[in-house]
Design a protein around this motif. Structure first.
Motif, PDB file in Angstrom:
ATOM      1  N   VAL A  19     -11.677  24.121  25.797  1.00 31.16           N
ATOM      2  CA  VAL A  19     -10.835  24.915  24.900  1.00 31.16           C
ATOM      3  C   VAL A  19      -9.576  24.110  24.599  1.00 31.16           C
ATOM      4  N   ARG A  20      -9.466  23.636  23.367  1.00 28.78           N
ATOM      5  CA  ARG A  20      -8.290  22.869  22.945  1.00 28.78           C
ATOM      6  C   ARG A  20      -7.330  23.729  22.116  1.00 28.78           C
ATOM      7  N   ALA A  21      -7.728  24.962  21.813  1.00 22.53           N
ATOM      8  CA  ALA A  21      -6.905  25.864  21.008  1.00 22.53           C
ATOM      9  C   ALA A  21      -5.577  26.135  21.708  1.00 22.53           C
ATOM     10  N   ARG A  22      -4.563  26.435  20.898  1.00 22.81           N
ATOM     11  CA  ARG A  22      -3.238  26.705  21.425  1.00 22.81           C
ATOM     12  C   ARG A  22      -2.646  27.947  20.754  1.00 22.81           C
ATOM     13  N   VAL A  23      -1.928  28.739  21.533  1.00 22.89           N
ATOM     14  CA  VAL A  23      -1.257  29.925  21.010  1.00 22.89           C
ATOM     15  C   VAL A  23      -0.225  29.488  19.967  1.00 22.89           C
ATOM     16  N   LEU A  43      -6.422  33.408  19.156  1.00 26.26           N
ATOM     17  CA  LEU A  43      -7.715  34.081  19.281  1.00 26.26           C
ATOM     18  C   LEU A  43      -8.741  33.158  19.918  1.00 26.26           C
ATOM     19  N   ALA A  44      -8.757  31.905  19.508  1.00 27.62           N
ATOM     20  CA  ALA A  44      -9.675  30.947  20.133  1.00 27.62           C
ATOM     21  C   ALA A  44      -9.260  30.660  21.570  1.00 27.62           C
ATOM     22  N   ARG A  45      -7.949  30.700  21.824  1.00 25.97           N
ATOM     23  CA  ARG A  45      -7.448  30.483  23.180  1.00 25.97           C
ATOM     24  C   ARG A  45      -7.665  31.709  24.060  1.00 25.97           C
ATOM     25  N   SER A  46      -7.760  32.907  23.451  1.00 23.73           N
ATOM     26  CA  SER A  46      -8.003  34.181  24.136  1.00 23.73           C
ATOM     27  C   SER A  46      -6.762  34.767  24.789  1.00 23.73           C
ATOM     28  N   LEU A  47      -5.651  34.751  24.053  1.00 28.55           N
ATOM     29  CA  LEU A  47      -4.464  35.453  24.522  1.00 28.55           C
ATOM     30  C   LEU A  47      -4.781  36.937  24.654  1.00 28.55           C
ATOM     31  N   GLY A  48      -4.498  37.486  25.819  1.00 28.63           N
ATOM     32  CA  GLY A  48      -4.832  38.881  26.105  1.00 28.63           C
ATOM     33  C   GLY A  48      -5.904  39.021  27.163  1.00 28.63           C
TER      34      GLY A  48
END
Length: 249
Positions: A87-91, A54-59
């Motif tokens: 953005v350091r977030a990861r799926v 969600l933080a990475r914005s998958l979609g």
């Protein structure tokens, strides 16, 4: 090792979801976002996103559709300061994995850090108390490093129609408990709480969710960003006033 873990996560996701994503790539949105009407002599502030898909914005299909890009541009326009987005977030990240996102952020000038994590923890057969402790350590580390922390409590997988019934039932109950643990931590460390997703993502799934019925659509990320932006603006008021650029000699 990381590739193996990601492959396992995707295989496990097939057990939980009716229509897992076919494409797991996310457009890169990192960069500087400039306000429409910049103020003179304003130094940029840093916006850091840590967490999971969600933080990475998958979609999201394009960089400007991601949650990070929408928050960065909204923050820039409202504060009239440039915003450097990282953005350091990861799926597929769990709370423990978010701790490994921190070293890559150590050299950044502290600004606003947004953390969205927990959805993967609650769908795995792991103790929530451990996830809560790891989240508390993460929150303390960020605050002690000088970041204004914005916490989005664990989203509720029970609102995602793309999950299979058993995953929705388990995720609904476990996410509520983890969200309470995260909220208590946020209160203790002086973090800012932003709204998490609610039943509207189930009731308006055709608009707010993508084809997998789990991750937000571009419109869903826009909705998330609009709800979160007031919290980020409140956090920005606690940042040190930037010193003006020195005049050239």
């Amino acid at each position: 090792m990381r590739r193996l873990a990601l492959r396992f996560a995707r295989l496990y996701f097939h057990l939980l979801a009716h229509r897992p994503p076919r494409d797991w790539t996310v457009p890169v949105a990192d960069g500087r976002y400039r306000p429409a009407e910049p103020a003179p002599d304003e130094r940029p502030l840093t916006l850091l996103l840590l967490g999971d898909s969600l933080a990475r914005s998958l979609g999201a299909l394009r960089p400007e559709q991601t949650l990070g890009a929408r928050l960065a541009q909204g923050l820039a326009d409202r504060t009239r300061r440039p915003v450097d987005l990282r953005v350091r977030a990861r799926v597929g990240a769990t709370t423990g994995a978010v701790g490994r996102q921190l070293p890559r952020s150590a050299r950044l000038v502290p600004g606003i850090a947004v953390v969205i994590v927990g959805g993967n923890d609650v769908l795995l057969p792991t103790p929530l108390g451990r996830a809560g402790r790891r989240f508390a350590h993460l929150a303390r580390t960020l605050r002690e490093a000088g970041w204004q922390l914005v916490v989005v409590p664990c989203p509720n997988p029970g609102y995602g129609p793309g999950f299979r019934p058993h995953a929705r039932w388990i995720g609904h109950h476990r996410s509520r408990r983890l969200a309470r643990l995260q909220t208590r931590t946020a209160d203790r460390v002086g973090a800012h709480l932003a709204p998490t997703s609610g039943p509207e993502f189930r009731d308006r799934a055709a608009q707010l969710l993508g084809p997998d019925g789990i991750h937000p659509s571009p419109y869903g990320y826009a909705t998330h960003a609009a709800r979160m932006l007031p919290t980020l603006l409140a956090a920005a008021t606690h940042l040190p006033t930037p010193a003006p650029e020195p005049a050239p000699h």
